[in-house]
Design a protein around this motif. Structure first.
Motif, short mmCIF file in Angstrom:
data_model
loop_
_atom_site.label_atom_id
_atom_site.label_comp_id
_atom_site.label_asym_id
_atom_site.label_seq_id
_atom_site.Cartn_x
_atom_site.Cartn_y
_atom_site.Cartn_z
N ARG A 55 8.31 -6.90 -2.75
CA ARG A 55 7.03 -6.20 -2.65
C ARG A 55 6.75 -5.66 -1.26
N GLY A 56 7.78 -5.52 -0.45
CA GLY A 56 7.57 -5.02 0.89
C GLY A 56 7.13 -3.57 0.87
N THR A 57 5.95 -3.30 1.41
CA THR A 57 5.43 -1.95 1.45
C THR A 57 4.83 -1.65 2.82
N TYR A 58 4.73 -0.37 3.11
CA TYR A 58 4.09 0.10 4.35
C TYR A 58 3.29 1.35 3.99
N TYR A 59 2.11 1.47 4.59
CA TYR A 59 1.27 2.64 4.33
C TYR A 59 0.77 3.25 5.64
N LYS A 60 0.67 4.55 5.63
CA LYS A 60 -0.01 5.26 6.72
C LYS A 60 -1.47 4.78 6.72
N ASP A 61 -2.03 4.61 7.90
CA ASP A 61 -3.37 4.04 8.00
C ASP A 61 -4.39 4.79 7.14
N SER A 62 -4.32 6.09 7.12
CA SER A 62 -5.36 6.88 6.44
C SER A 62 -5.32 6.74 4.92
N VAL A 63 -4.26 6.16 4.36
CA VAL A 63 -4.18 6.02 2.90
C VAL A 63 -4.28 4.56 2.46
N LYS A 64 -4.30 3.64 3.41
CA LYS A 64 -4.39 2.22 3.05
C LYS A 64 -5.64 1.95 2.23
N GLY A 65 -5.46 1.18 1.15
CA GLY A 65 -6.58 0.87 0.28
C GLY A 65 -6.86 1.92 -0.77
N ARG A 66 -6.23 3.09 -0.64
CA ARG A 66 -6.43 4.17 -1.63
C ARG A 66 -5.15 4.48 -2.40
N PHE A 67 -4.01 4.38 -1.74
CA PHE A 67 -2.72 4.71 -2.36
C PHE A 67 -1.94 3.42 -2.60
N THR A 68 -1.14 3.42 -3.67
CA THR A 68 -0.25 2.30 -3.97
C THR A 68 1.11 2.83 -4.35
N ILE A 69 2.13 2.38 -3.63
CA ILE A 69 3.50 2.76 -3.95
C ILE A 69 4.13 1.65 -4.78
N SER A 70 4.93 2.05 -5.77
CA SER A 70 5.63 1.08 -6.61
C SER A 70 6.94 1.71 -7.08
N ARG A 71 7.78 0.89 -7.67
CA ARG A 71 9.07 1.41 -8.14
C ARG A 71 9.52 0.66 -9.38
#
Length: 117
Positions: A55-71
């Motif tokens: 579940r290792g993920t990284y987000y750009k600050d401006s999208v944290k809490g709004r975007f979710t990456i999955s695979r």
């Protein structure tokens, strides 16, 4: 190598979209995957990254809490769920593995996301 992004479109501020990226031509499950975007008149920027497993993920600050990456490694597909969209999220969105996965700096066509009322 093929990277086929889909799911973009026109959405009002506050709306949601789910992007998909179907990958082929390399061993998808071995590599991290990253979503990038390029807005009008802007440089391409990293949006989110997901590790090959776990579940290792990284987000750009401006999208944290709004975007979710999955695979889904069984489907060789990576997703980007985008909620609470803002006009500044307007961009062409691309998915990409690291260069070591393919031996080339290959980019797909991307999918256009437009956030506007």
């Amino acid at each position: 190598v093929q990277l086929v992004e889909s799911g973009g479109g026109l959405v009002q501020p506050g709306g949601s979209l789910r992007l998909s990226c179907a990958a082929s031509g390399f061993t998808f499950s071995r590599y991290s995957m990253t979503w990038y975007r390029q807005g009008p008149g802007k440089e391409r920027e990293l949006v989110a990254t997901i590790a090959n497993v776990g579940r290792g993920t990284y987000y750009k600050d401006s999208v944290k809490g709004r975007f979710t990456i999955s695979r889904d490694n069984a489907k060789n597909t990576v997703y980007l769920q985008m909620n609470s969209l803002k006009p500044e999220d307007t961009a062409v969105y691309y998915c990409k593995p690291p260069i070591i996965a393919t031996g080339t700096d290959y980019w797909g066509r991307g999918t256009q996301v437009t956030v506007s009322s």
